[in-house]
Design a protein around this motif. Structure first.
Motif, mmCIF file in Angstrom:
data_model
loop_
_atom_site.group_PDB
_atom_site.id
_atom_site.type_symbol
_atom_site.label_atom_id
_atom_site.label_comp_id
_atom_site.label_asym_id
_atom_site.label_seq_id
_atom_site.Cartn_x
_atom_site.Cartn_y
_atom_site.Cartn_z
ATOM 1 N N ASN A 2 -28.780 28.854 49.795
ATOM 2 C CA ASN A 2 -28.619 27.600 50.532
ATOM 3 C C ASN A 2 -29.859 27.339 51.398
ATOM 4 O O ASN A 2 -30.780 28.143 51.440
ATOM 5 C CB ASN A 2 -27.318 27.618 51.362
ATOM 6 C CG ASN A 2 -27.366 28.616 52.511
ATOM 7 O OD1 ASN A 2 -28.425 28.889 53.076
ATOM 8 N ND2 ASN A 2 -26.211 29.152 52.864
ATOM 9 N N LYS A 3 -29.842 26.223 52.100
ATOM 10 C CA LYS A 3 -30.999 25.791 52.875
ATOM 11 C C LYS A 3 -31.400 26.821 53.930
ATOM 12 O O LYS A 3 -32.580 27.145 54.079
ATOM 13 C CB LYS A 3 -30.695 24.432 53.523
ATOM 14 C CG LYS A 3 -31.853 23.875 54.315
ATOM 15 C CD LYS A 3 -31.615 22.446 54.755
ATOM 16 C CE LYS A 3 -30.692 22.410 55.943
ATOM 17 N NZ LYS A 3 -30.598 21.083 56.567
ATOM 18 N N GLU A 4 -30.451 27.345 54.668
ATOM 19 C CA GLU A 4 -30.745 28.301 55.742
ATOM 20 C C GLU A 4 -31.269 29.621 55.177
ATOM 21 O O GLU A 4 -32.225 30.189 55.711
ATOM 22 C CB GLU A 4 -29.499 28.541 56.602
ATOM 23 C CG GLU A 4 -29.753 29.376 57.841
ATOM 24 C CD GLU A 4 -30.772 28.764 58.798
ATOM 25 O OE1 GLU A 4 -31.492 29.544 59.453
ATOM 26 O OE2 GLU A 4 -30.877 27.516 58.890
ATOM 27 N N TYR A 7 -34.831 29.093 54.078
ATOM 28 C CA TYR A 7 -35.709 29.026 55.247
ATOM 29 C C TYR A 7 -36.001 30.435 55.778
ATOM 30 O O TYR A 7 -37.155 30.775 56.060
ATOM 31 C CB TYR A 7 -35.079 28.160 56.339
ATOM 32 C CG TYR A 7 -35.883 28.141 57.607
ATOM 33 C CD1 TYR A 7 -37.018 27.340 57.726
ATOM 34 C CD2 TYR A 7 -35.533 28.938 58.695
ATOM 35 C CE1 TYR A 7 -37.775 27.332 58.880
ATOM 36 C CE2 TYR A 7 -36.287 28.943 59.856
ATOM 37 C CZ TYR A 7 -37.403 28.139 59.944
ATOM 38 O OH TYR A 7 -38.157 28.144 61.096
#
Length: 192
Positions: A2-4, A7
């Motif tokens: 996912n995005k987190e 990152y």
């Protein structure tokens, strides 16, 4: 991922890369190496020449041209380095970006002095910029590669760097001319 998570992974890889670059500098580019002294010379010599050769009556204009060249080349160099087309193997210091001495000092200063020469002596900047681009693209970069200062990857070669040098110098000229046009017309409009 996912995005987190993505990152966090990017930050982790950046941290690891930073540690490796730091380790590389301390092992192979430190003050005991010839690379450090080459980078220092590439930083200091052009600035000394600029100090003595700069036309002080047109300093703001010439510096605007040089700053424009610097900003464009820094961004182009960052892209080429990030995409692994060009790698500056040795940097002046581990906390400075790779290629700092070349894209922040050598190329802008030599191009500034070329611009100053051409405009002071009524020479064709476009022609002389091609000569400058050839000297830098084929001469300086060839020497840098032979000394182990840069490495080219992914089919990048000196001809592309030559073309990039031409593009950067021309764009810098056009932006400087635009700046001078606005400056000149703003003064005329203000006096009316």
């Amino acid at each position: 991922m996912n995005k987190e998570e993505l990152y966090v992974e990017i930050q982790h890889l950046k941290s690891e890369l930073g540690k490796l670059l730091d380790q590389h500098w301390h092992s192979y580019s430190n003050v005991d190496s010839m690379y450090f002294w080459i980078n220092l010379a590439v930083l200091i010599i052009p600035l000394i020449v600029l100090y003595f050769a700069a036309d002080r009556s047109r300093l703001f204009e010439v510096c605007f041209f040089g700053y424009t060249t610097h900003v464009i080349w820094i961004n182009v160099d960052n892209y080429l380095t990030d995409q692994i087309y060009l790698n500056h193997v040795h940097s002046l210091a581990p906390f400075l970006m790779q290629g700092f001495t070349v894209s922040a000092v050598l190329f802008p200063v030599t191009c500034m002095l070329l611009y100053q020469y051409c405009t002071n002596h009524d020479r064709n900047f476009y022609f002389y910029a091609i000569l400058w681009a050839a000297v830098m693209g084929f001469g300086y970069n060839y020497l840098s590669e032979k000394l182990g200062m840069i490495k080219l990857h992914h089919n990048m070669h000196f001809f592309y760097l030559f073309l990039i040098n031409i593009a950067v110098s021309y764009i810098s000229l056009w932006l400087t001319k635009l700046f001078l046009f606005v400056k000149h017309h703003t003064k005329k409009d203000a006096s009316h």
